[in-house]
Every structure is written in structure tokens, then in C-alpha cells.
Enzyme design. Structure first.
Site, PDB file in Angstrom:
ATOM      1  N   ASP A 172       0.856  -1.182   0.000  1.00 24.47           N
ATOM      2  CA  ASP A 172       0.000   0.000   0.000  1.00 24.47           C
ATOM      3  C   ASP A 172       0.890   1.230   0.000  1.00 24.47           C
ATOM      4  OD1 ASP A 172      -3.196   0.174   0.461  1.00 24.47           O
ATOM      5  OD2 ASP A 172      -2.219   2.024   1.101  1.00 24.47           O
ATOM      6  N   ASP A 199       4.378   2.860  -4.341  1.00 22.05           N
ATOM      7  CA  ASP A 199       3.339   3.289  -5.269  1.00 22.05           C
ATOM      8  C   ASP A 199       3.118   2.119  -6.224  1.00 22.05           C
ATOM      9  OD1 ASP A 199       1.924   4.279  -7.481  1.00 22.05           O
ATOM     10  OD2 ASP A 199       2.734   6.296  -7.201  1.00 22.05           O
ATOM     11  N   CYS A 272     -15.376  -0.762  -5.679  1.00 21.81           N
ATOM     12  CA  CYS A 272     -16.691  -0.696  -5.031  1.00 21.81           C
ATOM     13  C   CYS A 272     -17.452   0.486  -5.611  1.00 21.81           C
ATOM     14  CB  CYS A 272     -16.560  -0.606  -3.519  1.00 21.81           C
ATOM     15  SG  CYS A 272     -15.522   0.741  -2.941  1.00 21.81           S
TER      16      CYS A 272
END
Lengths: 345, 174
Positions: A172, A199, A272
Site C-alpha cells: 500500500d 506506489d 466498489c
């Protein structure tokens, strides 16, 4: 530079978008146009999906209902039977999802205050959030990349599906959120996780013991429209330009994940959100720019196919094989999943 | 630091695989794999074979990690597996998370708590409890879903079991 809030279905997160690059319709004390703020019409951004959602009224109604509490059984610590027994001993009624016996619907608002949670038997996770790892379907010993892993729900699920044998590289770009990931991984007893802070668009395998992954998951930072049931204010910051900005980041992350995966391996892309710009358009970009093809998904969940046309753009016909899960389908949050197979050329 | 030359001192920001035995040690004070396995066996009765498929690493002075995956050594990375043991102090101390993960293999220095005692322990409370065994770090466990489940690490001294469950892991169980 300060980051704007972007999020995953597991909750809000700081991501890759710079505040400076995003159009903001309202600045304190300075109204840029005369329409009422999005706060008073929270569902309005969803109107753009009326043409592509069959039963739009059922979709809208589901978006306005709060979401139930679900948890995933952590196979490193317990079987579904043990987890259910422990939860029932704490007075909680449990219902197993038909499509996945490790997904439990709980009639409690505080699943964290249970022995099952304390012992890492369960991890609270939205039902659809457990879809991507199941689609990857890894095996013990696999080398797996989770490009945007914090806070760790899916990375720990991948480790569990591998029986905690193999290497799950949980990456992350946000150190604070990596500490939440580490906390969750240790609580769940995961020993096969290697945590990196990079990244994902330029991910380097140099710190690792191998030069390609067997599988990868890109659960990308997104505009989070599908979390509206959990976070009713999630659309207050919504702008179309922000959708386009985050789509650029998503394309970069997915491209790098495919490049880092061996031919024959599986890369799952998920968000999502409902926006085709962040879903099918990103997959279409990967199909053009990298060596991969869409693979069919076999899951016993209600869903609709990916769209091949949106706002005048057309996408590769194979994106029909990707999965749009709307809130009214299975009484969950909204989700998008694409399964890609990496090819030689 | 190059990967083909053994470190001569502990470097806080990288993971170094611990030496197999004391004889192979090149960094002063670093625990060896043999010592770590012997500690878990002598103190808690955990069979060293339990760790056959795992490697042990040090990052930070005395913080030992247990890892099931692949990695070069040294590794410039945020985490490898889970923290399991604090060494470089007089009494080595296992972590709560390690005890929950591997404590089922223990048959020594395991103190079984009643329901109300277990709830207080998970909340981080100290309590007076009779115990005939060794003093020092114990594994606190309770009966759950048909088996004895390790809750965490307790420090037993002078008739008192102190919960050393870290604050962030403490819970008020309903």
C-alpha cells in the site's frame, strides 16, 4: 500535497489523488454554481446509471437501506463450525451465505466485542469484499500480489485460502493504513504476508525473492459509490472529474500488476463503484495495453454482465464477462469484479 | 549493505534472517533459530517441528518475527510475517498474537482461566489466581468452541496473573 479521501468497501482511505488535481464544486464561502449542495440530494450522482441498471427503482431503494453486518471466517484460526459455535455462545445469531460458507451474516452491531473476533476466528468484512480473493482461487505456495492491500481484509483472506503457505505481498502507498493492515494480519495469525510500502503504479520486485507473481489483486482506490449503504455521505464529494482522475490511477496500477504476473496467472481487478469509467474502461485499457484476456467468473451470486457502451464510448466485447454486483441483487454493497488471465503476447 | 556479506551489527530498519545456531552468529546478541526453538520447547513444550516450515527474522533490536513465505536476507521491507518474540532482555517474552497463533501446540506453562477470569484477562486486568507452576510468562487460555484456546500472554508473579495483552488488542467482551 494533501490527499483527497478515496476509499474501498472496507472503509475510507487516503489514496493517490492530489487535491489540486480534483475539481471541487464548493469551496467554503464561495458557491461556484447555484444548485443545492449534493448533501441535500445524496443519491443524485447515481441517476447517471439509470440507462444501464435494469430495475433502477429496486437499485435506488436498496442503496437507501443500511447494510447488515457480515464477517468472514479466518481459516487460519477456525473452521466455520467453530466460528459459529463461538459466536452463538456470545448470543449472536449467525446465517451463512449460500455462495460462500465462510461468509457469516451476524445480528449484532458490535462484532468486535466477541471471543470469535478476539481470537481471530472472524474478520468483519462486507460480504462482496470477500468476492475477489475467491475469484483468484489461489493454492498453497502461490506468490500473490495485493497491490492496494490496506487495511488487509483481502490480503489476509488470500493468505487464508493458501492455508498460510506461500507469499502474499501486501502493498500500500499509505504508511498509516499499512499499520492497520499489520494489526489485522497479526490478529488473524497470518505468517505468510510480506508487507511493502510502494506506489503500486511503479511497483518494484527488487526487495522480493522472485521476479514474477502467480496471481495479483488490484482492489483499486475508487469513487466508492457502492459503499453508499455503509457510508450514506459517501457521494457528497462526488464529481465526474474525480471519477476520471481516479480512473487514470486505476489504469496505472492494473497495468503494473499485469506486468508483474507470470503468463497463465490470474489478475483480479475490483472496485466498489458503479462508474464504467473506473470499471470496464480500465479493463478495456488493460486489454489494449498489456498481455491479458478476460476470464469467465463462476460464482453463485446474482449479478449482471459488464457494459460495452457508456456515454458514447465502446469497450472490448469481452468485458461482458466481468461482473457488476448491484446492492439489490444480493442485499450487499455495490461491487465490480473482472478476472483477467495473463497471456504470453 | 550487500546481500552476500553477513551483517556485523544489527540494522534497525531491515530484516535479517537469524543464524541457524549460535556458532553461525555474526551479530552480537542476536538470537539463533536453535535458541528460539529451544526457548519455545523448554518454556511452553512446543515441539520444534512445529516451526519446520517457518523462518525467524530480526528487525529492530531483539524483535523476532516468524515468517512462512519467501524472502531474501537482508530484506528492506515493512513486515515479514508476524512478530513473535522479544529477545535481548533477561526474560524473553512471546507476543499475544504469536500465542494465539501457535499456543495450541503448548502443553507447559498454560494457565486455564474460567469464563469470568478470561473476560477480565482480555480486558487487560490483573487478577489474583492460584497457580502451582513456574512464575514468569504464561499462556492464558480458556475453553471455547470445544477446545482450549490461547488468549494471550500473562506474567505470573506473587499470586497475581498480570495481563500483558497490548492495549490495542484488549477487548471488553460482551
Amino acid at each position: 500535497m494533501k490527499s483527497l479521501l478515496v476509499c474501498y468497501i472496507d472503509g475510507s482511505r487516503f489514496g493517490y489523488i492530489n487535491e489540486d488535481s480534483v475539481h471541487q464544486p464548493h469551496i467554503d464561502g464561495f458557491e461556484t454554481h447555484k444548485r443545492p449542495p449534493l448533501k441535500s440530494r445524496p443519491m443524485e450522482p447515481l441517476e447517471r446509471y439509470r440507462p444501464i441498471i435494469d430495475d433502477f427503482e429496486a437499485f435506488r431503494a436498496a442503496c437507501e437501506r443500511p447494510l447488515g453486518i457480515t464477517a468472514r471466517v479466518n481459516p487460519i484460526a477456525a473452521t466455520p463450525g467453530q466460528a459459529i459455535e463461538a459466536l452463538e455462545a456470545d448470543g449472536i445469531t449467525v446465517e451463512q451465505a449460500d455462495w460462500n460458507p465462510r461468509v457469516l451474516r451476524l445480528d449484532t452491531t458490535s462484532p468486535g466485542s466477541t471471543w470469535a473476533s478476539f481470537h481471530g476466528f472472524i474478520h468483519t468484512q462486507e460480504e462482496v469484499s470477500s468476492v475477489p480473493a475467491v475469484v483468484i482461487d489461489p493454492e498453497p505456495g502461490d506468490r500473490i500480489f495485493d497491490a492496494c492491500a490496506a487495511p488487509g481484509g483481502k490480503a489476509t483472506q488470500l493468505a487464508g485460502l493458501c492455508e498460510d503457505r506461500g507469499t502474499v505481498v501486501a502493498n500500500d502507498n499509505n504508511l498509516g493504513r499499512l499499520s492497520a493492515l499489520r494489526f489485522n494480519a497479526e490478529r488473524l495469525g497470518v505468517t505468510s504476508l510480506a508487507v511493502t510500502h510502494q506506489d503500486a503504479r511503479n511497483f518494484s520486485l527488487n526487495p522480493l525473492a522472485f521476479d514474477a507473481f502467480d496471481h495479483a489483486l488490484v482492489d483499486a482506490p475508487c469513487s466508492c459509490e457502492g459503499t453508499i449503504r455503509k457510508n450514506p455521505t459517501t457521494l457528497e464529494q462526488w464529481t465526474e472529474s474525480r471519477v476520471h482522475t481516479v480512473a487514470g490511477v486505476q489504469k496505472g496500477i492494473l497495468k503494473r500488476a499485469i506486468q508483474a504476473t507470470r503468463p497463465g496467472g490470474t489478475v483480479v481487478y475490483s472496485t466498489c463503484t458503479f462508474a464504467p469509467e473506473e470499471n470496464e474502461a480500465v479493463v478495456d485499457h488493460a486489454l489494449t495495453e498489456t498481455n491479458c484476456r478476460v476470464s469467465p467468473i463462476d460464482l453463485d451470486l446474482e449479478y449482471t454482465s459488464g457494459v460495452t457502451e457508456w456515454n458514447g464510448d465502446t469497450y472490448d466485447s469481452s468485458v461482458e464477462g466481468t461482473m457488476r454486483i448491484y446492492p439489490h441483487h444480493n442485499d450487499t454493497g455495490g461491487f465490480y469484479v473482472a478476472k483477467l488471465e495473463v497471456t504470453d503476447e | 549493505m550487500s546481500g552476500d556479506k553477513l551483517s556485523e551489527e544489527n540494522v534497525g530498519q531491515q530484516f535479517d534472517r537469524v543464524p541457524a545456531t549460535d556458532d553461525e552468529r555474526t551479530v552480537a546478541g542476536r538470537a539463533s533459530r536453535a535458541e528460539i526453538c529451544t526457548y519455545f520447547e523448554d518454556r511452553f513444550g512446543i515441539d520444534p517441528a512445529v516451526f519446520d516450515d517457518y523462518t525467524f527474522w530480526e528487525k529492530g533490536a531483539g524483535k523476532i518475527w516468524v515468517y512462512a513465505g519467501e524472502s531474501p536476507s537482508p530484506a528492506a521491507i515493512e513486515a515479514l510475517g508476524m512478530t513473535c518474540l522479544r529477545t535481548r532482555q533477561e526474560h524473553w517474552k512471546p507476543t499475544t498474537d504469536f500465542v494465539q497463533r501457535f499456543g495450541r501446540h503448548a502443553d507447559d506453562c498454560v494457565i486455564e482461566l474460567e469464563d469470568d477470569q478470561a473476560i477480565r484477562f482480555a480486558a487487560g486486568e490483573d487478577q489474583e489466581i492460584d497457580w502451582d507452576g513456574d512464575w514468569g510468562y504464561l499462556i492464558a487460555a480458556h475453553e471455547l468452541a470445544g477446545s482450549l484456546e490461547p488468549i494471550g500472554v500473562g506474567l505470573y508473579l506473587h499470586g497475581e496473573l498480570r495481563s500483558v495483552v497490548p492495549k490495542g488488542r484488549q477487548r471488553a467482551i460482551d
